[in-house]
Structures are given as C-alpha cells and as structure tokens.
Scaffold this active site. Structure first.
Site, PDB file in Angstrom:
ATOM      1  N   SER A  15       0.839  -1.208   0.000  1.00 17.87           N
ATOM      2  CA  SER A  15       0.000   0.000   0.000  1.00 17.87           C
ATOM      3  C   SER A  15       0.868   1.249   0.000  1.00 17.87           C
ATOM      4  CB  SER A  15      -0.945  -0.018   1.199  1.00 17.87           C
ATOM      5  OG  SER A  15      -0.239  -0.258   2.380  1.00 17.87           O
ATOM      6  N   GLU A  17       0.951   5.577   0.785  1.00 20.13           N
ATOM      7  CA  GLU A  17       0.316   6.705   1.472  1.00 20.13           C
ATOM      8  C   GLU A  17       0.650   8.009   0.751  1.00 20.13           C
ATOM      9  OE1 GLU A  17       0.305   6.664   5.774  1.00 20.13           O
ATOM     10  OE2 GLU A  17       0.958   8.756   5.774  1.00 20.13           O
ATOM     11  N   GLY A 108      -4.478  12.348  15.950  1.00 18.85           N
ATOM     12  CA  GLY A 108      -3.802  13.555  15.452  1.00 18.85           C
ATOM     13  C   GLY A 108      -2.908  14.116  16.536  1.00 18.85           C
ATOM     14  N   ASP A 109      -1.892  14.864  16.110  1.00 23.24           N
ATOM     15  CA  ASP A 109      -0.960  15.439  17.098  1.00 23.24           C
ATOM     16  C   ASP A 109      -1.572  16.646  17.777  1.00 23.24           C
ATOM     17  OD1 ASP A 109       1.228  13.746  16.903  1.00 23.24           O
ATOM     18  OD2 ASP A 109       1.918  14.736  15.064  1.00 23.24           O
ATOM     19  N   PHE A 221      11.527  14.367  10.719  1.00 24.29           N
ATOM     20  CA  PHE A 221      10.367  13.481  10.872  1.00 24.29           C
ATOM     21  C   PHE A 221      10.601  12.493  12.012  1.00 24.29           C
ATOM     22  CE2 PHE A 221       8.845  13.465   6.127  1.00 24.29           C
ATOM     23  CZ  PHE A 221       8.395  14.755   6.297  1.00 24.29           C
ATOM     24  N   HIS A 271       3.565  -0.921   3.910  1.00 24.78           N
ATOM     25  CA  HIS A 271       2.881   0.345   3.608  1.00 24.78           C
ATOM     26  C   HIS A 271       3.960   1.403   3.380  1.00 24.78           C
ATOM     27  CE1 HIS A 271      -0.431   3.272   3.858  1.00 24.78           C
ATOM     28  NE2 HIS A 271       0.334   4.021   4.641  1.00 24.78           N
ATOM     29  N   LYS A 277       5.709  10.867  -4.143  1.00 27.01           N
ATOM     30  CA  LYS A 277       6.657  10.628  -5.241  1.00 27.01           C
ATOM     31  C   LYS A 277       6.715   9.127  -5.509  1.00 27.01           C
ATOM     32  CE  LYS A 277       9.304  14.758  -5.008  1.00 27.01           C
ATOM     33  NZ  LYS A 277       9.065  15.409  -3.718  1.00 27.01           N
TER      34      LYS A 277
HETATM   35  P1  FAD Z   1      -4.020   7.470  20.214  1.00 29.92           P
HETATM   36  O1  FAD Z   1      -4.079   6.037  19.864  1.00 29.92           O
HETATM   37  O2  FAD Z   1      -5.220   8.105  20.797  1.00 29.92           O
HETATM   38  O3  FAD Z   1      -2.784   7.656  21.210  1.00 29.92           O
HETATM   39  C1  FAD Z   1      -2.272   8.954  21.534  1.00 29.92           C
HETATM   40  C2  FAD Z   1      -1.528   8.890  22.856  1.00 29.92           C
HETATM   41  O4  FAD Z   1      -2.470   8.777  23.924  1.00 29.92           O
HETATM   42  C3  FAD Z   1      -0.607   7.684  23.008  1.00 29.92           C
HETATM   43  O5  FAD Z   1       0.493   8.082  23.773  1.00 29.92           O
HETATM   44  C4  FAD Z   1      -1.455   6.676  23.767  1.00 29.92           C
HETATM   45  O6  FAD Z   1      -0.677   5.752  24.504  1.00 29.92           O
HETATM   46  C5  FAD Z   1      -2.256   7.599  24.700  1.00 29.92           C
HETATM   47  N1  FAD Z   1      -3.587   7.089  25.044  1.00 29.92           N
HETATM   48  C6  FAD Z   1      -4.467   6.460  24.256  1.00 29.92           C
HETATM   49  N2  FAD Z   1      -5.621   6.196  24.923  1.00 29.92           N
HETATM   50  C7  FAD Z   1      -5.460   6.693  26.163  1.00 29.92           C
HETATM   51  C8  FAD Z   1      -6.277   6.754  27.342  1.00 29.92           C
HETATM   52  N3  FAD Z   1      -7.505   6.229  27.343  1.00 29.92           N
HETATM   53  N4  FAD Z   1      -5.776   7.345  28.447  1.00 29.92           N
HETATM   54  C9  FAD Z   1      -4.516   7.877  28.464  1.00 29.92           C
HETATM   55  N5  FAD Z   1      -3.699   7.849  27.383  1.00 29.92           N
HETATM   56  C10 FAD Z   1      -4.153   7.268  26.254  1.00 29.92           C
HETATM   57  N6  FAD Z   1      -1.559  12.423  11.946  1.00 29.92           N
HETATM   58  C11 FAD Z   1      -2.311  13.310  11.264  1.00 29.92           C
HETATM   59  O7  FAD Z   1      -2.524  14.429  11.739  1.00 29.92           O
HETATM   60  N7  FAD Z   1      -2.876  12.973  10.060  1.00 29.92           N
HETATM   61  C12 FAD Z   1      -2.710  11.760   9.488  1.00 29.92           C
HETATM   62  O8  FAD Z   1      -3.223  11.495   8.400  1.00 29.92           O
HETATM   63  C13 FAD Z   1      -1.894  10.806  10.182  1.00 29.92           C
HETATM   64  N8  FAD Z   1      -1.675   9.576   9.663  1.00 29.92           N
HETATM   65  C14 FAD Z   1      -0.948   8.662  10.375  1.00 29.92           C
HETATM   66  C15 FAD Z   1      -0.750   7.389   9.831  1.00 29.92           C
HETATM   67  C16 FAD Z   1      -0.012   6.433  10.510  1.00 29.92           C
HETATM   68  C17 FAD Z   1       0.173   5.058   9.904  1.00 29.92           C
HETATM   69  C18 FAD Z   1       0.574   6.769  11.771  1.00 29.92           C
HETATM   70  C19 FAD Z   1       1.396   5.745  12.506  1.00 29.92           C
HETATM   71  C20 FAD Z   1       0.401   8.028  12.313  1.00 29.92           C
HETATM   72  C21 FAD Z   1      -0.362   8.992  11.627  1.00 29.92           C
HETATM   73  N9  FAD Z   1      -0.567  10.276  12.145  1.00 29.92           N
HETATM   74  C22 FAD Z   1      -1.330  11.182  11.444  1.00 29.92           C
HETATM   75  C23 FAD Z   1       0.067  10.692  13.405  1.00 29.92           C
HETATM   76  C24 FAD Z   1      -0.865  10.543  14.634  1.00 29.92           C
HETATM   77  O9  FAD Z   1      -2.004  11.359  14.498  1.00 29.92           O
HETATM   78  C25 FAD Z   1      -0.076  10.969  15.875  1.00 29.92           C
HETATM   79  O10 FAD Z   1       0.962  10.051  16.130  1.00 29.92           O
HETATM   80  C26 FAD Z   1      -0.876  11.246  17.128  1.00 29.92           C
HETATM   81  O11 FAD Z   1      -0.026  11.874  18.082  1.00 29.92           O
HETATM   82  C27 FAD Z   1      -1.461  10.014  17.803  1.00 29.92           C
HETATM   83  O12 FAD Z   1      -2.483   9.484  17.103  1.00 29.92           O
HETATM   84  P2  FAD Z   1      -3.084   8.045  17.493  1.00 29.92           P
HETATM   85  O13 FAD Z   1      -4.229   7.806  16.621  1.00 29.92           O
HETATM   86  O14 FAD Z   1      -2.019   7.031  17.545  1.00 29.92           O
HETATM   87  O15 FAD Z   1      -3.603   8.362  18.984  1.00 29.92           O
END
Ligand code: FAD
Length: 292
Positions: A15, A17, A108-109, A221, A271, A277
C-alpha cells in the site's frame, strides 16, 4: 472493497500513502504519481488528513478522485483532534455516500506548544479508541477501520507497555488492522508483535516504510515521531547529506534490506510513505517483488 477483507484474501498487501496537495498543480502531480504506481497493483492507497481539519476539503476531494477516477481501493485518514463528533460524522457520511469503505482512525498530534493547554471539544473524541468506538456506533460495520501503531511506543507514552495497553483499547473498540509509524530497526517491530501476542491482540499490523531520500527531512520526521535512526545509517548518510542522489541511493539500499528482512519474517504487508513521489518506491518494489 474493505481492507480487512483484502488483508484476509491477499497473500501480502502493498500500500501507498499520499498527502493532499495544497495546489491544483500539486494535485495533478499526485495523480501522475498514482498513475506511475498503479502497475504495482497496490492492495490499497491512503490519503492523510491534517489534524484539526486543516486539509479537510482537500483530503475529501483527493479520496473521492482516487475512488472515482482510478481502479484503486482507497482509505481516508481521519483525525479527531479539534473536531466535534458531528463534524466527524458529516465527513464520514460523505465517504459513505460515494462508497468509500476504509478509514484510518487517528487522534492527530496536539498542536506544538499546546501540550499542556490544549482543550478538547467537550463533545469530541479524546483518543483514537474513542473515535473508533464512535465510528462503530454511528456506522455499524460499514467501515473497515484501521489504527496507528508505534513499534517504539508513541512519543507521549511513558513506556511501550502503557502504549500497548491503549493500543489494545483501539482493537477492542473495533479496529481491524493497524499500520505502524516508520521505524528503521526491525527489532522494534518484531518485539512489538511479540508483545501484542502476549496481550492477546491478533489483528494484522502492517509496517510503515519510509524510503529515505532527504537526510535532513528524515531526521526532522524521525525526531517528531520518536523513530530511532540507527547510528550506522546516520554515519553513512551524514557525510553525503548535501548530495541528494547519494542519499537516495543509500536510502533505497537500506529500505530494500529492511523490506527483505520483514518479508522473510512473514509480515502481512508493507505500507510505503511515498511523500507523493513514485521513484524511490518503484525502485524498492522492483528489488523485493519476488518476495511478495
Ligand atoms: P491514540 O491512539 O489516541 O494515542 C495517543 C496517545 O495517547 C498515546 O500516547 C497513547 O498511549 C495515549 N492514550 C491512548 N488512549 C489513552 C487513554 N484512554 N488514556 C490515556 N492515554 C491514552 N496524523 C495526522 O494528523 N494525520 C494523518 O493522516 C496521520 N496519519 C498517520 C498514519 C499512521 C500510519 C501513523 C502511525 C500516524 C499517523 N498520524 C497522522 C500521526 C498521529 O495522528 C499521531 O501520532 C498522534 O499523536 C497520535 O495518534 P493516534 O491515533 O495514535 O492516537
């Protein structure tokens, strides 16, 4: 087609991205890249989403275009940070209306500098696990839902064990597969998979591969997402950092070896973070295709 189904059917998944470009020229260049990659017959492609909604319209448009103008299966990334549940529902409704069935559910961050002060909308989703639950409650089984995985632990997590506990919550909420953050030492991935097994998580986890084509950019990154670049690789890349062709050559060689090792160790798929690119990804693919 649902990615969960494709992962069950396919021997291995490949896949790509993409991110939604800012300009019409960028979008045309992306569709040229997609055409160049189409011969590989990827299992699916995905389109990122700017946390807080910054790419909302662009992501939706690019997902729709891929879905309607190409033969590819597409997955839309969807972050929840900064959005109300209604806003998320509206976006996903648009995907459902045209038949897009795959969502990568992400938090999301948190915006830089707001780590302590950031206020989540009261009716939003705080974590990706809540987003997965919300999508399941709102749309039933319509979407195949993927989530993010962090072989080295998410940067906000105190340790991998804590992060794994929360990763499991995403799976328990209905996530069917995961894609990892980039990593450059496969031992992190193998360890992550072993730890998942120990806690009874058994969904396909697809390694995310970042071909290195620009050393400065990759260091940035990697710093941001907490991915370790092995010392030997830094030592190889550092002296040629200003020679793009040499960086790319080393980056491709490294990615080929990394992918070969992953494939020999039975990964479900690969992936590629293409950065819109095609060149590096095609070169890597051509050297590993016999193992796929
Ligand atoms: P979560 O799974 O919610 O985790 C975030 C943090 O909170 C972790 O430290 C976790 O341990 C902690 N946590 C989770 N649940 C709880 C809880 N109940 N209580 C306390 N702590 C908890 N970002 C973008 O903005 N756009 C994108 O398109 C994008 N695509 C991505 C694609 C991939 C394959 C990856 C790996 C990352 C991508 N990201 C993207 C980055 C991602 O949004 C960030 O890494 C973000 O900081 C965390 O997202 P998450 O979904 O992993 O969050």
């Amino acid at each position: 087609m649902k990615i969960s189904q494709l992962l069950r059917d396919n021997k291995r998944s490949i896949s790509f991205e993409f991110f939604p470009p800012k300009t019409p020229e960028g979008e045309e260049a992306l569709f040229k890249t997609i055409k160049e990659l189409e011969f590989i017959n990827p299992t699916f492609v995905s389109v990122t989403y700017g946390a807080g909604g910054t790419t909302r319209e662009r992501t939706i448009r690019v997902v729709k275009r891929i879905h309607t103008e190409t033969s590819l299966t597409v997955m839309a990334h969807q972050t929840c940070i900064g959005h109300t549940r209604n806003e998320i529902k509206e976006i996903l409704q648009q995907y459902r209306n045209i038949g897009v069935q795959n969502i990568l559910a992400l938090r999301g961050d948190i915006p830089q500098g707001q780590e302590e002060s950031f206020v989540f909308p009261p009716d939003g989703c705080r974590y990706a696990s809540e987003l997965v639950e919300f999508i399941r409650n709102s749309f039933g089984d319509y979407f195949s839902i993927g989530v993010a995985a962090y072989p080295e632990g998410h940067p906000e997590s105190p340790d991998l064990e804590t992060d794994l506990k929360f990763f499991k919550k995403k799976v328990d909420a209905g996530a069917e597969f995961a894609i990892t953050q980039m990593f450059f030492d496969n031992r992190y991935f193998y360890n992550f998979m072993e730890e998942l097994q120990k806690i009874g998580v058994d969904i396909p986890v697809i390694p995310g591969i970042m071909p290195i084509t620009n050393f400065k950019q990759i260091r940035k990154f990697a710093d941001m997402c907490g991915a370790t670049i092995p010392r030997f690789l830094i030592e190889k890349l550092q002296p040629v950092a200003d020679k793009p062709e040499e960086v790319e050559k080393i980056g491709i060689e490294f990615a080929v070896r990394q992918c070969e090792d992953l494939l020999k160790n039975g990964v479900k798929g690969l992936h590629f973070y293409t950065l819109n690119k095609s060149k590096a990804t095609i070169k890597i693919y051509q050297q590993i295709k016999d193992l796929i």
